[in-house]
Design a protein around this motif. Structure first.
Motif, PDB file in Angstrom:
ATOM      1  N   ALA A   1      -6.870  95.176 107.857  1.00  0.00           N
ATOM      2  CA  ALA A   1      -7.316  93.800 107.654  1.00  0.00           C
ATOM      3  C   ALA A   1      -6.755  93.336 106.308  1.00  0.00           C
ATOM      4  N   LEU A   2      -7.162  92.159 105.881  1.00  0.00           N
ATOM      5  CA  LEU A   2      -6.689  91.636 104.603  1.00  0.00           C
ATOM      6  C   LEU A   2      -7.855  91.603 103.628  1.00  0.00           C
ATOM      7  N   PRO A   3      -7.881  92.476 102.597  1.00  0.00           N
ATOM      8  CA  PRO A   3      -9.020  92.490 101.668  1.00  0.00           C
ATOM      9  C   PRO A   3      -9.128  91.176 100.910  1.00  0.00           C
ATOM     10  N   ILE A   4     -10.351  90.697 100.795  1.00  0.00           N
ATOM     11  CA  ILE A   4     -10.578  89.460 100.058  1.00  0.00           C
ATOM     12  C   ILE A   4     -10.305  89.700  98.585  1.00  0.00           C
ATOM     13  N   ALA A   5      -9.538  88.817  97.979  1.00  0.00           N
ATOM     14  CA  ALA A   5      -9.192  88.969  96.563  1.00  0.00           C
ATOM     15  C   ALA A   5     -10.448  88.872  95.713  1.00  0.00           C
ATOM     16  N   GLY A   6     -10.566  89.758  94.733  1.00  0.00           N
ATOM     17  CA  GLY A   6     -11.742  89.778  93.874  1.00  0.00           C
ATOM     18  C   GLY A   6     -11.771  88.629  92.897  1.00  0.00           C
ATOM     19  N   ARG A   7     -12.959  88.440  92.299  1.00  0.00           N
ATOM     20  CA  ARG A   7     -13.113  87.408  91.278  1.00  0.00           C
ATOM     21  C   ARG A   7     -12.453  87.839  89.979  1.00  0.00           C
ATOM     22  N   ILE A   8     -12.446  86.933  89.036  1.00  0.00           N
ATOM     23  CA  ILE A   8     -11.886  87.239  87.713  1.00  0.00           C
ATOM     24  C   ILE A   8     -12.688  88.357  87.061  1.00  0.00           C
ATOM     25  N   ARG A   9     -14.012  88.250  87.099  1.00  0.00           N
ATOM     26  CA  ARG A   9     -14.873  89.210  86.402  1.00  0.00           C
ATOM     27  C   ARG A   9     -15.444  90.278  87.337  1.00  0.00           C
ATOM     28  N   ASN A  10     -15.451  90.016  88.628  1.00  0.00           N
ATOM     29  CA  ASN A  10     -16.027  90.976  89.574  1.00  0.00           C
ATOM     30  C   ASN A  10     -15.040  91.186  90.714  1.00  0.00           C
ATOM     31  N   LYS A  11     -14.290  92.272  90.648  1.00  0.00           N
ATOM     32  CA  LYS A  11     -13.284  92.541  91.647  1.00  0.00           C
ATOM     33  C   LYS A  11     -13.918  93.028  92.948  1.00  0.00           C
ATOM     34  N   ASN A  12     -13.162  92.900  94.039  1.00  0.00           N
ATOM     35  CA  ASN A  12     -13.613  93.376  95.340  1.00  0.00           C
ATOM     36  C   ASN A  12     -13.185  94.829  95.521  1.00  0.00           C
ATOM     37  N   ASP A  13     -13.506  95.673  94.539  1.00  0.00           N
ATOM     38  CA  ASP A  13     -13.162  97.086  94.650  1.00  0.00           C
ATOM     39  C   ASP A  13     -14.079  97.754  95.670  1.00  0.00           C
ATOM     40  N   GLY A  14     -13.577  98.848  96.267  1.00  0.00           N
ATOM     41  CA  GLY A  14     -14.300  99.524  97.335  1.00  0.00           C
ATOM     42  C   GLY A  14     -15.650 100.050  96.884  1.00  0.00           C
ATOM     43  N   ILE A  15     -16.648  99.891  97.732  1.00  0.00           N
ATOM     44  CA  ILE A  15     -18.008 100.364  97.460  1.00  0.00           C
ATOM     45  C   ILE A  15     -18.182 101.729  98.106  1.00  0.00           C
ATOM     46  N   TYR A  16     -18.546 102.726  97.293  1.00  0.00           N
ATOM     47  CA  TYR A  16     -18.678 104.098  97.787  1.00  0.00           C
ATOM     48  C   TYR A  16     -20.092 104.356  98.286  1.00  0.00           C
ATOM     49  N   ILE A  17     -20.184 104.943  99.504  1.00  0.00           N
ATOM     50  CA  ILE A  17     -21.463 105.372 100.033  1.00  0.00           C
ATOM     51  C   ILE A  17     -21.211 106.395 101.134  1.00  0.00           C
ATOM     52  N   THR A  18     -21.921 107.507 101.077  1.00  0.00           N
ATOM     53  CA  THR A  18     -21.872 108.581 102.079  1.00  0.00           C
ATOM     54  C   THR A  18     -20.464 108.934 102.525  1.00  0.00           C
TER      55      THR A  18
END
Length: 403
Positions: A215-232
């Motif tokens: 898919a196409l990852p949504i570009a992150g904000r200036i101060r809060n990037k859309n970096d991957g969220i780790y869980i399990t």
């Protein structure tokens, strides 16, 4: 004639088996354990052993600490940014302890905190050339408790990229820590399959190609990037499917274009999750994905009037999305001037163990908002003037070595 007394026998010091010593040490705070490593070689070896490190992490309280990026603006000529681990009580007191600041990491240039896992913190940064532009990045791993940081990773080349989203987590299958890079190129605006995936396993000599992102990852904000969220054992991104055009949230016209893409770090395969069914209108601001009390959450604004928080009760099951909070900005006592901000959005920081209280960071409004579910009560805790708190990350202390 005096009888001779037998010579006094020297008493042997009490002996404790190593497993008993381990059980005792497991009750001690991590900072005390760091000091106890200097007592003797056997204690140092025991406290540093993989078995002890794992057991201590499993016993560590979850949700007791947060990793923040703090900009100190007290002196305009010396703008300082640090990644700071802090306890929840220190957040409520609006005062970070000296120990927290001592354990912090200086953020130079454009470093940012990618994520945390097992007490390790992943930092990323660019390599600038003479023209103040870059197509190369690096990552390094840091443990705030031991104050040990790894060296920089091999260079990650990002030729002609539009956006770079990273993710950091643990591969249980191969028992390895991995960093995943999603590199959206200029061509990706016309073809979503042109978002390339590269994987770095800690200790490897380079980044490994993993083909295209589905898919196409949504570009992150200036101060809060859309970096991957780790869980399990997975990394999760907000992304767009069947989408042509820019990967900015402003270009999204329908919510059925948006999904969560989950990468299994062990199998390196993808799954796709839908957003909550109750989310039927496109939020004005980009939604935020994160983890609270080991559950995936999604938060967003509603018509710039409400703060909405969803929780996925069963990871991977889109039907388990549960509406956790829908509260007006007025009730949160937000200044109307700061209701819409892509730079400093409202984000949850942490939740009490029983789920009764949630802390919400309002960096733009310079406050931590404490919301009590039981009596619908709101309490504000001011952030010290001259400080900007951003990018809260779920963080649990550990003795894991970043090597």
């Amino acid at each position: 004639m005096e009888s001779r007394r037998p010579p006094t026998q020297l008493r042997q010091p009490p002996y404790l088996p190593e497993n008993v010593i381990m059980l005792i040490l497991l009750w001690l705070p991590l900072k005390t354990l760091m000091q106890f490593k200097c007592v003797c070689r056997s204690w140092n070896s025991l406290i540093s052993s993989p078995v002890f490190v794992k057991l201590k992490y499993l016993r560590s309280p979850k949700g007791a600490n947060i990793m923040l990026t703090i900009e100190y603006l007290h002196d305009p000529q010396h703008h300082i940014i640090r990644a700071v681990p802090c306890s929840v009580p220190s957040l409520l007191n609006s005062r970070l302890s000296a120990a927290s600041v001592y354990s912090s990491f200086p953020i130079m240039d454009d470093y940012w905190v990618v994520g945390t896992c097992h007490g390790l913190v992943c930092l990323a940064g660019p390599i600038w050339d003479s023209e103040d532009s870059t197509d190369e990045f690096w990552v390094k791993i840091w443990n705030p408790v031991t104050r040990i940081a790894s060296g920089r990773s091999p260079i990650l080349p990002c030729n002609s990229f539009v956006s770079l989203e990273l993710g950091f987590g643990y591969d249980y299958k191969n028992e390895a820590y991995k960093v995943v890079a999603l590199i959206t190129s200029l061509e990706a605006e016309k073809d979503s399959e042109k978002c390339q995936v590269k994987v770095y396993t800690m200790g490897d000599s380079g980044w490994r190609d993993k083909g295209s992102f589905p898919a196409l990852p949504i570009a992150g904000r200036i101060r809060n990037k859309n970096d991957g969220i780790y869980i399990t054992g997975t990394l999760n991104w907000l992304a767009l499917r069947n989408f042509e055009g820019d990967n900015a949230w402003e270009d999204v016209t329908a919510l059925d274009q948006v999904e969560i893409v989950s990468l299994d770090l062990g199998e390196e395969t993808y799954k796709h999750f839908a957003l909550p069914d109750g989310l039927d209108e496109r939020p004005i601001l980009t939604p935020v994905l994160g983890v609270l009390n080991e559950y995936l959450y999604l938060c967003h604004d509603y018509d710039t009037t409400n703060f909405v928080l969803w929780q996925m009760k069963e990871f991977g099951n889109a039907r388990s999305w549960t509406l956790l909070l829908n509260v007006t900005n007025e009730h949160l006592q937000l200044d109307s001037f700061f209701l819409v901000s892509e730079v400093f959005p409202l984000v949850p920081m942490c939740m009490s163990e029983n789920g009764d209280v949630v802390l919400i960071l309002s960096a733009e409004d310079i406050a931590v908002i404490q919301y009590d579910f039981k009596d619908d009560r709101v309490e504000r805790h001011a952030i010290p003037r001259g400080e900007v708190w951003i990018q809260p990350k779920d963080y649990t202390e550990s003795l894991v070595l970043p090597l």
